[in-house]
Write a protein that holds these residues in place. Structure first.
Motif, PDB file in Angstrom:
ATOM      1  N   SER A 155      57.455  89.983  22.831  1.00 11.76           N
ATOM      2  CA  SER A 155      57.879  88.639  22.448  1.00 11.76           C
ATOM      3  C   SER A 155      57.923  87.698  23.640  1.00 11.76           C
ATOM      4  CB  SER A 155      59.269  88.703  21.795  1.00 11.76           C
ATOM      5  OG  SER A 155      59.772  87.403  21.558  1.00 11.76           O
ATOM      6  N   MET A 178      68.674  84.126  17.666  1.00 14.56           N
ATOM      7  CA  MET A 178      67.279  84.530  17.487  1.00 14.56           C
ATOM      8  C   MET A 178      66.866  85.573  18.524  1.00 14.56           C
ATOM      9  SD  MET A 178      65.766  83.306  14.857  1.00 14.56           S
ATOM     10  CE  MET A 178      64.074  83.586  15.337  1.00 14.56           C
ATOM     11  N   PHE A 193      58.657  84.758  23.236  1.00 12.96           N
ATOM     12  CA  PHE A 193      59.817  83.932  22.916  1.00 12.96           C
ATOM     13  C   PHE A 193      61.064  84.461  23.631  1.00 12.96           C
ATOM     14  CE2 PHE A 193      63.624  84.028  20.136  1.00 12.96           C
ATOM     15  CZ  PHE A 193      64.007  82.701  20.275  1.00 12.96           C
ATOM     16  N   SER A 200      60.898  83.380  11.432  1.00 18.87           N
ATOM     17  CA  SER A 200      60.490  82.032  11.833  1.00 18.87           C
ATOM     18  C   SER A 200      60.213  81.182  10.598  1.00 18.87           C
ATOM     19  CB  SER A 200      59.241  82.084  12.719  1.00 18.87           C
ATOM     20  OG  SER A 200      58.961  80.799  13.265  1.00 18.87           O
ATOM     21  N   ASP A 230      57.840  82.846  18.220  1.00 22.34           N
ATOM     22  CA  ASP A 230      58.729  82.057  17.362  1.00 22.34           C
ATOM     23  C   ASP A 230      57.948  80.961  16.641  1.00 22.34           C
ATOM     24  OD1 ASP A 230      61.045  81.249  16.094  1.00 22.34           O
ATOM     25  OD2 ASP A 230      61.697  79.958  17.739  1.00 22.34           O
ATOM     26  N   GLY A 234      57.800  86.860  15.682  1.00 23.20           N
ATOM     27  CA  GLY A 234      58.710  87.026  16.808  1.00 23.20           C
ATOM     28  C   GLY A 234      58.020  86.943  18.151  1.00 23.20           C
TER      29      GLY A 234
END
Length: 968
Positions: A55, A116, A57, A190, A407, A404
């Protein structure tokens, strides 16, 4: 820090580059603190590798907000399962010091980023399964919406006053319907959130600087809530908010009151909105108003009948999606592509829309709860639900792994090779090829079942489509009756003229001429199928005439026509059963909802036993409250009709012999009586309390005694119920409720309520016709007797015919202790010594009166030409009277003969006790079965209970001879 060497080769360079670049750039104190923490952390290195490697993110968020990331690592939140309350408490803590909109918006976004990171971390490391992940996302959205509303409501109220209801005078609150995955606790990592805003009552605000309408107040509140959640700021956003599912879509008001919502859905709601409303739940607002809102919306979503029109709506929606997928090249989309998440949802929601109005268990929102239920109910083949559940979990995990990563709201499989390898690694596969092979397997399973359930019938007809090609013009072309008959004759119809006339009359009938276009299209799809099936049967004209009665009856409710079009097997069973029995055809025409019973051939021809019947009824009535008498009565009526249809189907098909048919029909009545008694008791106790009893005595009980065919376990189709009600409560006692009644009045009213439930004509007809004339003193006696009064009457006042009736009396519902006392009393009465000559005289006299009044009427010639199976000499009643006489005359010395209540077993005991020869016993049993079997057949053919005098002549003569030997 994690060991980069543990990462797959394709990720090592990326991870090393990111880590080195981050260390090389000038870091502030927080970033340095995070670097030191990661270098020293021995708890999370493997999980960190998965999270940062899978990820971007998480990695970027950790670099941007190292303080938040350190807090996550050190707090233990990454290893904890959160409840809704935990989410709420954490957000409330962060919003506690917000003074204005800017503070609120910033804290919402910081909270979202923190939650998150936690959710994706736990998902990628499989510390949480997909279900916890979707629950967490749903909780996150729910608390954000509710607390954002609370903040802005307070702010607006300070300026504009508090909105109050015009009718109730109560303070009004905003309610929010969470739609789609949010409503079903299935929100992905998301996702946007689909919302509908509502408030209970119109009115105006009070206590503010300026009065304004509730509509204006809640419009402003809704706008502020959306802005706080949806707007992009320097800190990002919280959730994308989609309001397009509200009434009238983007052109509609942002908020509507309950009355306006109800009017819209009742008058203008469309099929796709029913689909959307399946998962709707109130995620914000006062609980009591949430219940009111959902109860108001439920009739729009779920029809009380079996609604196959939902299939068409789902097909249309799936067709639009397919075209969009093809247009945009989205076949690799794990949500919308073939075999994707949406197809699993469509499969489940098809059954929900079709059957959810009748089965409230299908109104639950969660896919994984519904799939095993659908299979257990026989709506899916064995093993399919497990395949779909496995596919759904895999697809949802894949969706989370895709989203993920950065995002982003996408469900498309990556195109870049390295991104594909990354996805496969997060999903636990060594290579992209291995992942794709497993994904394709799941998608193929889903798509196959989707086509079986939702796909266009034209796609699934196969060879039948070719067979139908010659039948469609026959129905659709405007042929005159003579040409119609000629073509039918060429296709094998024996009575082509009668069939052609019936079809031409149907085309000219008012029912068809006033049909809407959609209904006519359904009929045009059905009739060629029907004609093709009729061509393969005998008695085509009779069968068709019976089916056409049904077709005309449902001309305005064409969902039933669609059921037959969509389910070829149901149509086959309809033709088969209507051809075999006009009684069945009449039941289906009167109650088209019974067509649902034709869908599953396994249950149609295999009625459940007593235990299974009891369980099934219990499940049915659990969905209806005890206080909903109308709902209870309708549920009982459908239950009885459905199971009576199954028994009749099994009988005419030869799957059940006579004795089993009577058993099943009696069991149906028994379980219904058990529930009717419980229902009447609950309603009486709720109003008046329980009947009292003296200290040290057991609680009083109530029993239902079945006489005649009910008592003898010999019910037929359409039989009424001969019943007697008995209690054992003290006549001096009173109930213990606020509205007291004496015990006798309590049980009398309870009996009246039971008769009301059984006898009342509702839209579904009468449950049973009840005959209470066998109670002590008949119609002039008490409706409900105490056991003491019953005993006194039986011992001192009862006529011989009443003791005859007692031979076939048994307890069919009620308290066990009182039932045993009644059974003992019955045996005591039947086993009394009796004067044989007087007994013979009474039995013969009563039998002759019945023959004179109920047997074949007319002149001697007419009497000689017919045989009334029940009432004429040598018929059913002769055998019954003979058995009753034998019991009353012999039970004093041979009590065993009084044990059973059914004639077959009593005859067996008369032989085993040496009171009747084997020849006589066998002859009576065989004649009794033969007459009753013929009587059942005639009932299903809706014919009189009589045959020609020469039919069954031998059996009749044997009965008369045995009668003469026993009774002279």
């Amino acid at each position: 820090m994690f060991n980069v060497e543990k990462a797959p080769a394709f990720l090592r360079d990326d991870l090393t580059h990111v880590w080195t670049r981050w260390h090389e750039r000038a870091m502030d104190d927080q970033q340095q603190a995070l670097a030191q923490w990661l270098d020293q952390d021995n708890t999370h290195p493997d999980q960190l590798l998965t999270a940062w490697g899978g990820s971007d993110f998480i990695a970027q968020s950790a670099m941007d907000r190292p303080d938040v990331f350190i807090q996550l690592l050190s707090s233990g939140e990454l290893t904890q399962t959160f409840s809704l309350q935990t989410f709420s408490d954490l957000l409330a803590e962060m919003l506690a010091n917000c003074e204005n909109d800017k503070d609120l918006d910033r804290q919402l976004r910081l909270y979202r980023r923190r939650m998150m990171m936690r959710i994706v971390w736990r998902d990628f490391n499989r510390l949480a399964d997909w279900n916890e992940t979707t629950n967490d996302m749903s909780y996150l959205a729910e608390v954000v919406v509710q607390q954002t509303i609370d903040f802005h409501y307070q702010q607006l109220s300070q300026s504009w006053g508090t909105p109050m209801g015009k009718a109730s005078g109560e303070q009004q609150q905003l309610l929010v319907l969470g739609m789609g995955k949010l409503g079903g606790f299935e929100l992905n990592v998301s996702s946007d959130i689909d919302l509908i805003f509502a408030y209970p009552e119109s009115g105006t605000t009070q206590g503010g600087r300026k009065e304004q309408s509730n509509q204006e107040f809640f419009n402003r509140l809704g706008q502020r809530v959306i802005k706080s959640i949806d707007a992009h700021t320097a800190d990002g956003f919280v959730f994308r908010v989609d309001m397009r599912l509200r009434p009238y879509g983007q052109s509609g008001a942002l908020v509507l009151n309950f009355d306006s919502l109800e009017e819209y859905y009742q008058t203008q709601g469309r099929e796709w909105e029913r689909y959307a409303m399946i998962k709707a739940r109130v995620i914000a607002g006062p609980e009591e108003k949430a219940v009111e809102l959902m109860n108001m919306l439920r009739p729009f979503t779920y029809r009380r009948y079996i609604d196959f029109s939902a299939i068409e709506a789902l097909r249309d929606m799936k067709g639009l999606i397919n075209r969009e997928v093809a247009r945009k090249g989205m076949s690799a989309d794990v949500k919308l592509g073939a075999g994707g998440i949406r197809e699993v949802e469509f499969i489940v929601q098809a059954f929900q829309l079709i059957r959810g109005g009748r089965d409230e268990r299908l109104q639950t929102r969660e896919v994984m709860t519904l799939l095993p239920l659908l299979e257990s109910e026989g709506l899916m083949p064995e093993g399919v639900s497990q395949k779909l559940m496995a596919a759904y979990v895999f697809l949802r995990n894949t969706e989370h792994a895709i989203q993920g990563y950065q995002d982003k709201q996408t469900q498309a499989l990556p195109v870049d090779e390295k991104d594909g390898e990354r996805l496969a690694w997060v999903m636990g596969f060594d290579s992209w090829d291995a992942f794709i092979a497993q994904l394709d397997l799941h998608r193929n399973n889903v798509n196959q079942e989707f086509h079986a359930v939702v796909a266009d019938s034209a796609e699934s007809e196969g060879e039948e489509a070719d067979d139908l090609s010659s039948w469609r013009p026959l129905w659709l072309d405007d042929l005159c009756q003579e040409d119609f008959a000629e073509q039918l004759s060429e296709r094998g119809f024996e009575d082509a003229d009668a069939v052609a006339k019936a079809l031409c009359d149907l085309k000219k009938s008012r029912a068809l001429l006033t049909m809407q276009a959609e209904g006519r299209a359904r009929l045009d799809a059905l009739m060629p199928k029907l004609l093709m099936l009729l061509s393969e049967r005998d008695e085509q004209a009779n069968t068709l005439s019976r089916i056409l009665v049904l077709i005309e009856a449902v001309a305005r409710r064409t969902a039933y026509l669609l059921l037959l079009v969509e389910n070829p097997n149901a149509l086959k069973q309809l033709v088969r059963l209507c051809g075999a029995s006009p009684w069945i055809a009449d039941q289906l025409a009167r109650h088209p909802a019974l067509l649902d019973e034709l869908l599953d051939q396994r249950s149609l021809y295999n009625p459940p036993d007593l235990s299974a019947l009891r369980d099934e009824l219990r499940q049915e009535v659990l969905r209806v409250g005890w206080d909903d008498l109308e709902g209870q009565m309708e549920t009982l009526r459908y239950f009885r009709m459905a199971h009576a249809l199954r028994v009749a189907a099994a009988e005419v098909s030869g799957a059940l012999p006579l004795m089993k048919v009577s058993d099943y029909l009696t069991w149906i009545a028994e379980v219904i009586l058990e529930h009717v008694q419980a229902l009447a008791w609950e309603q009486m106790v709720d109003r008046h309390g329980k009947p009292s009893h003296a200290e040290g005595e057991p609680e009083p009980e109530f029993i239902v005694v079945g006489y005649g065919k009910m008592g003898g376990i010999e019910l037929g189709h359409g039989s009424d119920l001969d019943l007697v009600f008995i209690h054992n409560a003290s006549s001096k006692g009173y109930t213990d409720g606020d509205k007291q009644l004496d015990n006798q009045t309590f049980y009398t009213r309870m009996g009246q309520k039971m008769i009301h439930i059984l006898n009342t004509q509702t839209i579904s007809g009468q449950l049973y016709e009840v005959d209470m004339r066998l109670r002590p003193s008949g119609n002039s006696g008490m409706l409900v007797s105490s056991l003491t009064a019953f005993e006194k009457y039986q011992r001192s006042e009862a006529w011989t015919w009443e003791h005859q009736a007692l031979v076939r009396a048994r307890v069919v519902a009620g308290g066990e202790r009182l039932a045993k006392e009644f059974q003992q009393l019955r045996l005591d009465i039947l086993c009394q010594q009796r004067e044989k000559a007087k007994l013979v005289e009474d039995v013969v006299t009563m039998r002759q009166k019945m023959r004179d009044h109920l047997g074949t009427q007319g002149g001697e010639e007419e009497k000689a030409s017919k045989f009334h199976l029940k009432q004429d000499a040598g018929g059913i009643v002769d055998i019954e009277f003979l058995v009753q006489y034998a019991v009353l005359s012999q039970a004093a010395e041979h009590p065993q003969v009084a044990h059973w209540t059914d004639n077959i077993r009593i005859l067996g005991d008369l032989h085993s006790q040496g009171l009747m020869s084997a020849e006589q016993s066998d002859a009576l049993i065989e004649a009794y079965k033969t007459f009753r079997s013929e009587s059942h057949r005639l009932a299903l053919q809706q014919q009189k209970n009589e045959v020609g005098a020469d039919k069954f002549a031998e059996q009749r003569q044997q009965v008369q001879a045995i009668w003469a030997e026993w009774l002279g």
